[in-house]
Design a protein around this motif. Structure first.
Motif, PDB file in Angstrom:
ATOM      1  N   ALA A   4       0.826  -1.208   0.000  1.00 16.61           N
ATOM      2  CA  ALA A   4       0.000   0.000   0.000  1.00 16.61           C
ATOM      3  C   ALA A   4       0.864   1.263   0.000  1.00 16.61           C
ATOM      4  CB  ALA A   4      -0.935  -0.002   1.202  1.00 16.61           C
ATOM      5  N   ALA A   5       2.024   1.188   0.567  1.00 15.08           N
ATOM      6  CA  ALA A   5       2.886   2.364   0.642  1.00 15.08           C
ATOM      7  C   ALA A   5       3.549   2.670  -0.702  1.00 15.08           C
ATOM      8  CB  ALA A   5       3.952   2.156   1.711  1.00 15.08           C
ATOM      9  N   ALA A   6       3.755   1.648  -1.526  1.00 13.30           N
ATOM     10  CA  ALA A   6       4.443   1.854  -2.802  1.00 13.30           C
ATOM     11  C   ALA A   6       3.680   2.787  -3.743  1.00 13.30           C
ATOM     12  CB  ALA A   6       4.725   0.507  -3.467  1.00 13.30           C
ATOM     13  N   PRO A   7       2.354   2.613  -3.968  1.00 14.13           N
ATOM     14  CA  PRO A   7       1.659   3.533  -4.866  1.00 14.13           C
ATOM     15  C   PRO A   7       1.658   4.969  -4.364  1.00 14.13           C
ATOM     16  CG  PRO A   7       0.360   1.548  -4.604  1.00 14.13           C
ATOM     17  CD  PRO A   7       1.506   1.481  -3.615  1.00 14.13           C
ATOM     18  N   ARG A   9       3.923   6.408  -2.569  1.00 11.53           N
ATOM     19  CA  ARG A   9       5.271   6.921  -2.778  1.00 11.53           C
ATOM     20  C   ARG A   9       5.481   7.280  -4.249  1.00 11.53           C
ATOM     21  NH1 ARG A   9      10.251   3.650  -0.123  1.00 11.53           N
ATOM     22  NH2 ARG A   9       9.496   4.207   1.921  1.00 11.53           N
ATOM     23  N   LEU A  10       4.980   6.417  -5.139  1.00  7.83           N
ATOM     24  CA  LEU A  10       5.074   6.677  -6.572  1.00  7.83           C
ATOM     25  C   LEU A  10       4.258   7.918  -6.939  1.00  7.83           C
ATOM     26  CD1 LEU A  10       6.016   5.819  -9.378  1.00  7.83           C
ATOM     27  CD2 LEU A  10       3.984   4.367  -9.508  1.00  7.83           C
ATOM     28  N   SER A  11       3.067   8.054  -6.371  1.00  8.39           N
ATOM     29  CA  SER A  11       2.236   9.233  -6.640  1.00  8.39           C
ATOM     30  C   SER A  11       2.923  10.505  -6.172  1.00  8.39           C
ATOM     31  CB  SER A  11       0.885   9.100  -5.939  1.00  8.39           C
ATOM     32  OG  SER A  11       0.161   8.025  -6.468  1.00  8.39           O
ATOM     33  N   ALA A  12       3.519  10.447  -5.003  1.00  8.49           N
ATOM     34  CA  ALA A  12       4.222  11.623  -4.481  1.00  8.49           C
ATOM     35  C   ALA A  12       5.407  11.987  -5.375  1.00  8.49           C
ATOM     36  CB  ALA A  12       4.691  11.360  -3.055  1.00  8.49           C
ATOM     37  N   ARG A  13       6.139  10.991  -5.828  1.00  2.20           N
ATOM     38  CA  ARG A  13       7.294  11.243  -6.691  1.00  2.20           C
ATOM     39  C   ARG A  13       6.840  11.824  -8.030  1.00  2.20           C
ATOM     40  NH1 ARG A  13      10.788   6.290  -7.106  1.00  2.20           N
ATOM     41  NH2 ARG A  13      11.347   6.947  -5.016  1.00  2.20           N
ATOM     42  N   MET A  14       5.749  11.286  -8.595  1.00  2.00           N
ATOM     43  CA  MET A  14       5.245  11.800  -9.878  1.00  2.00           C
ATOM     44  C   MET A  14       4.713  13.219  -9.727  1.00  2.00           C
ATOM     45  SD  MET A  14       3.564   8.424 -11.561  1.00  2.00           S
ATOM     46  CE  MET A  14       3.272   9.175 -13.136  1.00  2.00           C
ATOM     47  N   SER A  15       4.089  13.514  -8.597  1.00  2.00           N
ATOM     48  CA  SER A  15       3.598  14.872  -8.348  1.00  2.00           C
ATOM     49  C   SER A  15       4.757  15.864  -8.275  1.00  2.00           C
ATOM     50  CB  SER A  15       2.791  14.921  -7.059  1.00  2.00           C
ATOM     51  OG  SER A  15       1.596  14.210  -7.208  1.00  2.00           O
ATOM     52  N   LEU A  17       7.458  15.640  -9.852  1.00  2.00           N
ATOM     53  CA  LEU A  17       7.979  15.797 -11.209  1.00  2.00           C
ATOM     54  C   LEU A  17       7.036  16.608 -12.106  1.00  2.00           C
ATOM     55  CD1 LEU A  17       9.435  12.239 -11.827  1.00  2.00           C
ATOM     56  CD2 LEU A  17      10.703  14.353 -11.429  1.00  2.00           C
ATOM     57  N   GLY A  18       5.877  16.990 -11.571  1.00  2.00           N
ATOM     58  CA  GLY A  18       4.965  17.832 -12.329  1.00  2.00           C
ATOM     59  C   GLY A  18       3.785  17.108 -12.955  1.00  2.00           C
ATOM     60  N   PHE A  19       3.626  15.819 -12.712  1.00  2.00           N
ATOM     61  CA  PHE A  19       2.505  15.075 -13.259  1.00  2.00           C
ATOM     62  C   PHE A  19       1.259  15.311 -12.424  1.00  2.00           C
ATOM     63  CE2 PHE A  19       6.040  12.579 -14.926  1.00  2.00           C
ATOM     64  CZ  PHE A  19       5.650  12.419 -16.239  1.00  2.00           C
ATOM     65  N   ASP A  20       0.118  15.423 -13.074  1.00  2.00           N
ATOM     66  CA  ASP A  20      -1.162  15.467 -12.371  1.00  2.00           C
ATOM     67  C   ASP A  20      -1.648  14.024 -12.267  1.00  2.00           C
ATOM     68  OD1 ASP A  20      -3.638  15.927 -11.309  1.00  2.00           O
ATOM     69  OD2 ASP A  20      -4.277  17.351 -12.837  1.00  2.00           O
ATOM     70  N   VAL A  21      -1.411  13.414 -11.125  1.00  2.00           N
ATOM     71  CA  VAL A  21      -1.645  11.989 -10.945  1.00  2.00           C
ATOM     72  C   VAL A  21      -3.115  11.631 -11.153  1.00  2.00           C
ATOM     73  CG1 VAL A  21      -1.415  10.069  -9.318  1.00  2.00           C
ATOM     74  CG2 VAL A  21       0.340  11.838  -9.416  1.00  2.00           C
ATOM     75  N   ALA A  22      -4.034  12.524 -10.804  1.00  2.00           N
ATOM     76  CA  ALA A  22      -5.453  12.233 -10.958  1.00  2.00           C
ATOM     77  C   ALA A  22      -5.852  12.126 -12.433  1.00  2.00           C
ATOM     78  CB  ALA A  22      -6.283  13.310 -10.272  1.00  2.00           C
ATOM     79  N   LYS A  23      -5.171  12.852 -13.306  1.00  9.65           N
ATOM     80  CA  LYS A  23      -5.514  12.842 -14.730  1.00  9.65           C
ATOM     81  C   LYS A  23      -4.706  11.836 -15.535  1.00  9.65           C
ATOM     82  CE  LYS A  23      -7.039  17.604 -14.798  1.00  9.65           C
ATOM     83  NZ  LYS A  23      -6.795  18.944 -15.315  1.00  9.65           N
ATOM     84  N   LEU A  24      -3.776  11.162 -14.906  1.00  8.35           N
ATOM     85  CA  LEU A  24      -2.911  10.234 -15.619  1.00  8.35           C
ATOM     86  C   LEU A  24      -3.671   9.063 -16.254  1.00  8.35           C
ATOM     87  CD1 LEU A  24       0.030  10.091 -16.368  1.00  8.35           C
ATOM     88  CD2 LEU A  24       0.436   8.716 -14.337  1.00  8.35           C
ATOM     89  N   PRO A  25      -4.643   8.437 -15.590  1.00  2.00           N
ATOM     90  CA  PRO A  25      -5.370   7.332 -16.250  1.00  2.00           C
ATOM     91  C   PRO A  25      -6.103   7.781 -17.523  1.00  2.00           C
ATOM     92  CG  PRO A  25      -5.759   7.252 -13.901  1.00  2.00           C
ATOM     93  CD  PRO A  25      -5.030   8.539 -14.179  1.00  2.00           C
ATOM     94  N   TYR A  26      -6.727   8.958 -17.480  1.00  2.68           N
ATOM     95  CA  TYR A  26      -7.402   9.493 -18.666  1.00  2.68           C
ATOM     96  C   TYR A  26      -6.409   9.721 -19.795  1.00  2.68           C
ATOM     97  CZ  TYR A  26      -8.936  13.326 -21.654  1.00  2.68           C
ATOM     98  OH  TYR A  26      -9.192  14.120 -22.727  1.00  2.68           O
ATOM     99  N   THR A  27      -5.272  10.295 -19.461  1.00  4.41           N
ATOM    100  CA  THR A  27      -4.260  10.575 -20.463  1.00  4.41           C
ATOM    101  C   THR A  27      -3.711   9.292 -21.074  1.00  4.41           C
ATOM    102  OG1 THR A  27      -3.657  12.544 -19.212  1.00  4.41           O
ATOM    103  CG2 THR A  27      -2.083  11.792 -20.849  1.00  4.41           C
TER     104      THR A  27
END
Length: 100
Positions: A4-7, A9-15, A17-27
């Motif tokens: 559970a901690a891995a996602p 951590r990945l979301s925090a790292r992507m955020s 880097l400038g990624f909008d994690v909520a919109k990533l699946p749509y993209t």
């Protein structure tokens, strides 16, 4: 570290880097659909298969209800364009424009 901690951590790292994690699946879905349309265009031998992928990007909307609304507007625009073309054809009497 738990699974559970891995996602998170990945979301925090992507955020960071400038990624909008909520919109990533749509993209990602839209990019995959555009690639599929491009491959299909190549497979059926279209002269310009890139336009099939561009149509996917032009028609994509983040909410499914917006896709239906946009398709209605595209159909209405097409019908208006056809009507205008017919009117111009009737006005010209089917004559080609003069050449120089």
């Amino acid at each position: 570290m738990t699974r559970a901690a891995a996602p998170s951590r990945l979301s925090a790292r992507m955020s960071r880097l400038g990624f909008d994690v909520a919109k990533l699946p749509y993209t990602m879905r839209t990019a995959l659909a555009a690639c599929a349309a491009l491959l299909l265009g190549w497979a059926i031998g279209l002269d310009h298969p890139q336009w099939s992928a561009m149509t996917v990007w032009a028609a994509s909307q983040p909410l499914r209800g917006q896709i239906f609304e946009k398709s209605l507007f595209r159909m209405a625009g097409t019908l208006v364009g056809v009507a205008a073309g017919v009117v111009f054809l009737l006005i010209s009497g089917g004559q080609n424009p003069p050449t120089s």
